[in-house]
Design an enzyme around this catalytic site. Structure first.
Site, PDB file in Angstrom:
ATOM      1  N   GLU A 219      -7.729 -69.878 -26.249  1.00  0.00           N
ATOM      2  CA  GLU A 219      -7.485 -70.486 -27.555  1.00  0.00           C
ATOM      3  C   GLU A 219      -7.274 -71.993 -27.502  1.00  0.00           C
ATOM      4  O   GLU A 219      -7.468 -72.682 -28.501  1.00  0.00           O
ATOM      5  CB  GLU A 219      -6.274 -69.814 -28.225  1.00  0.00           C
TER       6      GLU A 219
ATOM      7  N   HIS B   9      -1.099 -65.009 -21.154  1.00  0.00           N
ATOM      8  CA  HIS B   9      -2.038 -63.932 -21.456  1.00  0.00           C
ATOM      9  C   HIS B   9      -1.487 -62.623 -20.897  1.00  0.00           C
ATOM     10  O   HIS B   9      -0.828 -62.626 -19.862  1.00  0.00           O
ATOM     11  CB  HIS B   9      -3.414 -64.210 -20.831  1.00  0.00           C
TER      12      HIS B   9
HETATM   13  N1  ACO Z   1       4.921 -70.174 -24.119  1.00  0.00           N
HETATM   14  C1  ACO Z   1       6.180 -69.984 -23.705  1.00  0.00           C
HETATM   15  N2  ACO Z   1       6.633 -68.848 -23.151  1.00  0.00           N
HETATM   16  C2  ACO Z   1       5.749 -67.831 -23.049  1.00  0.00           C
HETATM   17  C3  ACO Z   1       4.418 -67.963 -23.450  1.00  0.00           C
HETATM   18  C4  ACO Z   1       4.015 -69.185 -24.008  1.00  0.00           C
HETATM   19  N3  ACO Z   1       2.758 -69.369 -24.436  1.00  0.00           N
HETATM   20  N4  ACO Z   1       3.795 -66.799 -23.212  1.00  0.00           N
HETATM   21  C5  ACO Z   1       4.688 -65.973 -22.689  1.00  0.00           C
HETATM   22  N5  ACO Z   1       5.885 -66.600 -22.581  1.00  0.00           N
HETATM   23  C6  ACO Z   1       7.115 -66.033 -22.057  1.00  0.00           C
HETATM   24  C7  ACO Z   1       7.657 -64.981 -23.015  1.00  0.00           C
HETATM   25  O1  ACO Z   1       8.506 -65.551 -23.990  1.00  0.00           O
HETATM   26  C8  ACO Z   1       8.399 -64.064 -22.079  1.00  0.00           C
HETATM   27  O2  ACO Z   1       9.659 -64.616 -21.818  1.00  0.00           O
HETATM   28  P1  ACO Z   1      10.950 -63.663 -21.657  1.00  0.00           P
HETATM   29  O3  ACO Z   1      10.647 -62.812 -20.456  1.00  0.00           O
HETATM   30  O4  ACO Z   1      12.067 -64.618 -21.453  1.00  0.00           O
HETATM   31  O5  ACO Z   1      11.023 -62.877 -22.916  1.00  0.00           O
HETATM   32  C9  ACO Z   1       7.577 -64.154 -20.788  1.00  0.00           C
HETATM   33  O6  ACO Z   1       6.848 -65.369 -20.840  1.00  0.00           O
HETATM   34  C10 ACO Z   1       6.612 -63.002 -20.628  1.00  0.00           C
HETATM   35  O7  ACO Z   1       5.782 -62.985 -21.772  1.00  0.00           O
HETATM   36  P2  ACO Z   1       5.308 -61.636 -22.462  1.00  0.00           P
HETATM   37  O8  ACO Z   1       5.833 -61.621 -23.883  1.00  0.00           O
HETATM   38  O9  ACO Z   1       5.602 -60.458 -21.623  1.00  0.00           O
HETATM   39  O10 ACO Z   1       3.787 -61.850 -22.472  1.00  0.00           O
HETATM   40  P3  ACO Z   1       2.764 -60.910 -23.209  1.00  0.00           P
HETATM   41  O11 ACO Z   1       1.841 -60.388 -22.205  1.00  0.00           O
HETATM   42  O12 ACO Z   1       3.388 -59.918 -24.097  1.00  0.00           O
HETATM   43  O13 ACO Z   1       2.081 -61.964 -24.190  1.00  0.00           O
HETATM   44  C11 ACO Z   1       0.778 -63.581 -25.164  1.00  0.00           C
HETATM   45  C12 ACO Z   1       0.869 -62.543 -24.046  1.00  0.00           C
HETATM   46  C13 ACO Z   1       1.065 -62.885 -26.493  1.00  0.00           C
HETATM   47  C14 ACO Z   1      -0.632 -64.117 -25.213  1.00  0.00           C
HETATM   48  C15 ACO Z   1       1.798 -64.708 -24.896  1.00  0.00           C
HETATM   49  O14 ACO Z   1       1.539 -65.335 -23.672  1.00  0.00           O
HETATM   50  C16 ACO Z   1       1.844 -65.711 -26.025  1.00  0.00           C
HETATM   51  O15 ACO Z   1       2.547 -65.487 -27.021  1.00  0.00           O
HETATM   52  N6  ACO Z   1       1.067 -66.847 -25.918  1.00  0.00           N
HETATM   53  C17 ACO Z   1       1.014 -67.810 -26.986  1.00  0.00           C
HETATM   54  C18 ACO Z   1       0.063 -67.315 -28.086  1.00  0.00           C
HETATM   55  C19 ACO Z   1      -1.388 -67.398 -27.650  1.00  0.00           C
HETATM   56  O16 ACO Z   1      -1.837 -68.376 -27.056  1.00  0.00           O
HETATM   57  N7  ACO Z   1      -2.142 -66.327 -27.998  1.00  0.00           N
HETATM   58  C20 ACO Z   1      -3.561 -66.236 -27.683  1.00  0.00           C
HETATM   59  C21 ACO Z   1      -3.799 -65.307 -26.531  1.00  0.00           C
HETATM   60  S1  ACO Z   1      -5.530 -65.207 -26.097  1.00  0.00           S
HETATM   61  C22 ACO Z   1      -6.184 -64.160 -27.260  1.00  0.00           C
HETATM   62  O17 ACO Z   1      -5.537 -63.268 -27.732  1.00  0.00           O
HETATM   63  C23 ACO Z   1      -7.564 -64.348 -27.700  1.00  0.00           C
END
Ligand code: ACO
Length: 382
Positions: free
Chosen positions: A301, A246
């Site tokens: 989610e 998140h």
């Molecule tokens: N699985 C694996 N790796 C992840 C995940 C995940 N679910 N979430 C983040 N990471 C990794 C990213 O790839 C990134 O790696 P890197 O530094 O090597 O590039 C690192 O963790 C940091 O992640 P960010 O991209 O900076 O996280 P951000 O705050 O932009 O994203 C998000 C948040 C979009 C929710 C992300 O965690 C994600 O894609 N989760 C999966 C999708 C999801 O469950 N979405 C629903 C969110 S709740 C809602 O919106 C109602």
């Protein structure tokens, strides 16, 4: 500059507060867990809209007006020629919403809120080859939303579960879709336009489009013993695990537990919850090792997917059911933005080619480079 506007504060709100460090969500002074246990979705609409519409009636009258608005939305569905073909479920709901008239007042707020519920049910039924079911304005919103979808009497447990879900997702600070809704509202486009902007933003898999893929993941894993291997392969491929991570929460999303409690009140296919809990535990363990510097915990989610599946919704409808709850928050934010905010218009840094020295004439861009061109405009006032 902040890519993704991370850490940027762009609005003052009285609506909700997301405390990412402590895993707490407060909606108008109430903890989300308490609210989801004690209030129905129309009560929370009343709570969120209070002070934002001059003519807001009491919660009971609001419930009745929302029932009438469901009937009006059903008429709009007929006028639009029914559920459009050839679109996925969220696109079809969005297309039907686009038929609703715009406006700034309570009538538009109610019609749009009702519309998302009526259209979601109609789209769900069209997927089963069944005609839409006419709303019953005498029923409460959650019961009627389920009845329009299933076309059968709805149990108290089912209605309470949907109510608790809609309340849990009703508002969540300045998340991506709420920001989009506030941007649209800031131009004075109207509440229906703000909701359309919200739905369009919600549908992405990084936001409200995640729960469908959660079910795909659980189906692909199939049994507890395969969870670790499946997750490790997915992460090795560079995939993200849906339902985890998140932008704001650094600990577990409080909504995950609120929904897990609701889920336990419903009959589920045997083994469904046990598999989900085992997958969750394995995912959290593996994510800790995979990204030691980043706290990646369960988000809303993950249990949304299980709860909406237990209520009989096909994964294709999950995003629209999410929108049924969040529309209430989008409308509140849109009104708040119009009443106290400014036009939202940030700037960008131009990193494209310099102006041609010959005449100030911009050279034509070839189709290949055109696709890579970065949209840039900081000087234009529009
Ligand atoms: N699985 C694996 N790796 C992840 C995940 C995940 N679910 N979430 C983040 N990471 C990794 C990213 O790839 C990134 O790696 P890197 O530094 O090597 O590039 C690192 O963790 C940091 O992640 P960010 O991209 O900076 O996280 P951000 O705050 O932009 O994203 C998000 C948040 C979009 C929710 C992300 O965690 C994600 O894609 N989760 C999966 C999708 C999801 O469950 N979405 C629903 C969110 S709740 C809602 O919106 C109602």
């Amino acid at each position: 500059m902040s890519e993704g506007l991370e850490g940027v504060i762009a609005a003052r709100t009285r609506l909700s507060d997301v405390d990412g460090e402590n895993g707490r969500l407060v909606i108008r002074g109430f903890d989300v867990e308490t609210l989801s246990r004690e209030r129905r979705v129309t009560d929370v609409a009343h709570l969120l809209w209070d002070g934002l519409f001059d003519d807001l009636p009491d919660a009971k009258a609001l419930e009745a007006r929302l029932g009438n608005a469901r009937t009006a939305a059903f008429e709009s569905l007929n006028r639009a020629g029914g559920v459009p073909k050839g679109l996925d479920a969220t696109e079809a709901v969005r297309a039907l919403l686009a038929h609703l008239p715009d406006g700034d007042g309570l009538e538009t707020a109610l019609l749009t809120t009702a519309g998302v519920a009526v259209f979601t049910a109609a789209v769900g039924r069209s997927r089963q080859g069944a005609p839409p079911v006419r709303p019953d304005p005498a029923l409460d919103h959650a019961t009627d939303s389920l009845r329009m979808f299933h076309d059968r009497p709805i149990s108290e447990a089912e209605a309470s579960a949907l109510d608790a879900y809609l309340v849990t997702v009703s508002d969540h600070g300045l998340n991506a879709s709420t920001f989009a809704a506030r941007v649209a509202a800031s131009t004075r486009a109207g509440l229906a336009s703000a909701v359309l902007a919200g739905v369009s933003t919600l549908k992405g898999p990084l936001h409200g489009g995640a729960p469908g893929p959660v079910i795909d993941m659980l189906d692909a894993i199939g049994e507890v013993s395969r969870a670790r291997a499946w997750i490790e392969v997915a992460l090795a491929k560079g995939d993200r695990l849906m339902g985890f991570g998140h932008r704001i929460y650094r600990v577990r999303d409080p909504r995950a537990d609120a929904l897990k409690r609701v889920l336990k009140s419903l009959p589920m296919q045997s083994g469904g919850l046990a598999l989900a809990e085992a997958v969750e535990a394995a995912a959290l363990d593996i994510l800790r090792a995979h990204k030691p510097a980043r706290s990646l915990a369960t988000n809303v989610e993950f249990y949304t997917a299980l709860l909406l599946e237990a209520l009989g919704f096909h994964p294709e409808l999950f995003t629209s059911v999410f929108a049924m709850g969040r529309t209430i928050g989008w409308i509140a934010h849109a009104r708040e933005q119009v009443m106290s905010g400014r036009l939202i218009r940030p700037q960008s840094v131009y990193i494209g080619p310099p102006v041609s020295p010959s005449s100030g004439h911009v050279p034509p861009v070839s189709p290949a480079s055109n696709s890579n061109r970065i949209s840039a405009s900081s000087a234009s006032p529009t």
